[in-house]
Design a protein around this motif. Structure first.
Motif, short mmCIF file in Angstrom:
data_model
loop_
_atom_site.label_atom_id
_atom_site.label_comp_id
_atom_site.label_asym_id
_atom_site.label_seq_id
_atom_site.Cartn_x
_atom_site.Cartn_y
_atom_site.Cartn_z
N GLU A 215 -5.24 9.10 -6.52
CA GLU A 215 -5.77 7.73 -6.61
C GLU A 215 -5.86 7.08 -5.24
O GLU A 215 -6.80 6.33 -4.96
N GLY A 216 -4.88 7.36 -4.37
CA GLY A 216 -4.86 6.72 -3.06
C GLY A 216 -5.95 7.23 -2.13
O GLY A 216 -6.66 6.44 -1.51
N TYR A 217 -6.12 8.55 -2.07
CA TYR A 217 -7.12 9.13 -1.16
C TYR A 217 -8.54 9.06 -1.72
O TYR A 217 -9.49 8.79 -0.98
N LEU B 153 7.20 11.24 0.64
CA LEU B 153 6.80 10.11 1.48
C LEU B 153 5.72 9.30 0.80
O LEU B 153 5.70 8.06 0.88
N TYR B 154 4.78 9.98 0.13
CA TYR B 154 3.76 9.27 -0.64
C TYR B 154 4.40 8.55 -1.83
O TYR B 154 4.08 7.41 -2.14
N LEU B 155 5.32 9.25 -2.50
CA LEU B 155 5.93 8.73 -3.72
C LEU B 155 6.77 7.49 -3.46
O LEU B 155 6.66 6.49 -4.18
N ARG C 272 0.86 -1.18 0.00
CA ARG C 272 0.00 0.00 0.00
C ARG C 272 0.90 1.23 0.00
O ARG C 272 1.94 1.24 0.66
N ASP C 273 0.49 2.28 -0.70
CA ASP C 273 1.21 3.54 -0.55
C ASP C 273 0.60 4.29 0.64
O ASP C 273 -0.42 3.88 1.20
N LEU C 274 1.22 5.40 1.01
CA LEU C 274 0.80 6.13 2.21
C LEU C 274 -0.63 6.64 2.09
O LEU C 274 -1.39 6.63 3.07
N ALA C 275 -1.01 7.09 0.90
CA ALA C 275 -2.38 7.59 0.71
C ALA C 275 -3.40 6.46 0.85
O ALA C 275 -4.46 6.63 1.46
#
Length: 623
Positions: free
Chosen positions: A325-327, A218-220, A85-88
């Motif tokens: 896309e994450g949020y 950090l998200y990237l 999972r990414d941070l978002a």
């Protein structure tokens, strides 16, 4: 659930490599894309301002920021490698939609601030090298949209190679700049000792921190590490963590060298010659040749600036895609996303330059970096919580020592930002002709963000305590069985919620069916993640509920009953009827207490919806 950066997810294989060196090389790449964010034009502005105003005395801030960045980027990589999972995405699974919308908005503000710095930096570089006016240079930066699309279509490895080439250009340029400048080595070493010359230095120091430890990185990073395909065993994950840390250490130390070189260059040329007010990149460029005595110094400076702007704008775009896309779970065409992001940065840049002139670009760049720093807490704190969570990290959570250092870094950054905001608001109130307006706008907004920050700090701790106290402990599973009557029903469904109401519900069901019936225990996970992702969710409550359902199964099978289990995800009044109607049940038995969703079903109007959605009798057992 869609994968992070799906078009390049697991597109680089690290397996079947003939040597250790080739295997390590296969993992290398993501951190170099991250490192360009640490040497973008925003960094140049803060480093030049710091070096010209305070000489070598703020080099220690760069070193501290680099150490912070290395730890935080390693946490980000760990999250992506272990959880996929990414941070978002992790935030969306954890927090409510309302909180996530706010966090998304703040992340987009950070992306816009970062993009503003990249737009200005590239435009300034084009202006310095080719003499194209700044406004036209800003408009030209729209064209890099197509370069990004070209690179992403060629694959992540090609993009990494392109970025690495730009990083090499920046690095070599400053090797020569240091040769021309000949800084005082003893003063450089002295600059590594922490000191804060004046109060004005704090503003620059926070800008340096914001420019170095960039929130969108950090998200990237949590997404880019997922471009590597590797063995998902425990050994394979440990190896991936080790090689990615090595990748980060090399790349970020290279970024530290570039940032330190810019600050040292400013100190050795401008501060040394009494030019303490050089904050504009254009002024720095014009002064290099007369001060250093070579025409190559300003040329290399401009080339490196364009390379920094171009490389960081590519990674900023990817970060924007990941955050959206994450949020929001919203996918739009990459070129549309890129143009929207670029326009958000271009419009304020054009307006400010048109109204105030080209002389304010340096102040605008520094302001953009301070905005980045202010947003850091809202990215760092969730990240620390996620990588400390045993249920999310599945044995790869960070240790206590790392947690302590991580929280110290978060405290330093948040405290510095808090002081900056307090000082700025105090200054505005002192000079404003209408302080009442500020009291009803800026002050409540600042207070609101403080409340949000406190919420994301303490909410996971409170949630973990609730997990321990309410319905999530094995000692709650001691069931006292009543006398079992003769067989009456064949297939019985029992809705359970791991509360003390389960004892009555299960006993009532066993009385209905006896030892010959088939029983199915049904539990519905109602977390935000379950509502969003269904059976693909991997959060703390789901893990606990699976364990407790398995323990119920073990207890009842030991008593000689034929038991199956069903774990549903989402809203109980929708999920339970689906399970019932897809099965072959004679009756559904439910208790009267438990989680909010089940209480709503039993005592609210939704009980009618449930009753009308199933084709079998509903037996409600009251405690």
């Amino acid at each position: 659930m869609s994968k992070s950066l799906e078009e390049v997810n697991e597109s680089v294989s690290t397996q079947n490599k003939t040597s250790i060196f080739r295997k390590i090389l296969a993992f290398f790449g993501p951190a170099y894309l991250i490192s360009v964010g640490y040497m973008d034009p925003g960094n140049w502005a803060t480093d030049i301002a710091g070096g010209s105003q305070f000489g070598y005395s703020l080099i220690w801030v760069l070193l501290m920021s680099n150490i912070m960045a290395l730890l935080l980027q390693s946490l980000s990589a760990r999250l992506g490698i272990v959880t996929q999972r990414d941070l978002a995405q992790a935030s969306r699974e954890t927090y409510s939609p309302f909180i996530n919308y706010i966090l998304y908005f703040l992340a987009e503000v950070a992306i816009a601030a970062c993009d503003l710095a990249e737009v200005l930096g590239m435009a300034i570089g084009i202006n310095l090298l080719f003499g194209i006016p700044l406004i036209e240079g800003v408009v030209i930066t729209v064209l890099d949209t197509f370069l990004l699309l070209f690179l992403i279509n060629k694959g992540i490895r090609k993009m990494e190679a392109f970025i690495l080439a730009l990083v090499a250009i920046i690095g070599f340029s400053f090797v020569f700049e240091m040769f021309f400048a000949q800084p005082d080595v003893s003063q450089v070493v002295a600059g590594l000792v922490p000191s804060m010359p004046t109060d004005a230095a704090l503003y620059i120091a926070i800008g340096i921190i914001g420019a170095t430890v960039m929130p969108h990185n950090l998200y990237l990073h949590s997404s880019l590490v997922q471009t590597r395909k590797f063995d998902r065993s425990s050994k394979g994950i440990k190896q991936a963590l080790k090689y990615n840390f090595l990748d980060s250490a090399i790349a970020l130390n290279l970024a530290f060298f570039v940032n330190a070189a810019i600050l040292i260059l400013a100190a050795a040329t401008f501060y040394k010659n009494g030019l303490f007010e050089v904050a504009e990149i254009q002024d720095a460029h014009q002064l290099l040749q007369p001060l250093l005595g070579t025409k190559w110094a300003p040329i290399l400076f401009a080339v490196a600036l364009i390379a920094a702007g171009q490389s960081s704008t590519i990674t900023g775009t990817l970060a924007g895609q990941i955050i959206m896309e994450g949020y929001l779970n919203l996918r739009i065409q990459p070129w549309v996303r890129r143009i929207i992001t670029r326009l958000i940065a271009i419009v304020p840049a054009v307006v400010v330059i048109t109204v105030f002139g080209e002389g304010v670009t340096g102040k605008l760049l520094i302001l953009s970096q301070v905005i980045l720093s202010l947003q850091l807490g809202f990215a760092i704190i969730p990240l620390i919580h996620f990588v400390s969570d045993k249920s999310k990290m599945k044995g790869f959570e960070i240790g206590k020592v790392t947690q302590i250092f991580s929280w110290i870094i978060a405290l330093i950054i948040v405290s510095l930002n808090g002081k900056l905001v307090y000082d700025e608001i105090q200054g505005w109130l002192a000079i404003s002709n209408h302080p009442t307006v500020l009291w009803f706008t800026v002050v409540p907004l600042a207070f609101g963000f403080l409340v949000l920050l406190l919420y994301i700090v303490f909410k996971p701790f409170i949630a973990r305590q609730k997990d321990k106290v309410i319905n999530h402990s094995p000692h709650n599973l001691n069931l006292n069985f009543s006398r079992i009557r003769a067989y009456r029903k064949k297939n019985i469904a029992i809705a359970v919620d791991f509360s003390d109401a389960d004892e009555k519900a299960i006993n009532s069901a066993l009385e209905l069916g006896g030892t010959e019936a088939n029983y199915t225990l049904i539990h519905v996970v109602e977390t935000i993640g379950a509502l969003m992702y269904g059976n693909t969710v991997s959060d703390h409550e789901t893990t606990i509920d699976q364990q407790l359902l398995a323990q119920y199964l073990e207890i009842l099978e030991a008593k000689g009953f034929k038991i199956e289990t069903k774990l549903g995800f989402g809203k109980p009044n929708s999920v339970i009827p689906t399970i019932i109607n897809e099965g072959n049940f004679d009756i559904l038995v439910m208790g009267t207490h438990g989680h909010t969703g089940l209480k709503d079903i039993l005592f609210g109007t939704t009980v009618d919806k449930l009753r009308h959605k199933i084709s079998i009798p509903l037996f409600i057992v009251r405690k």
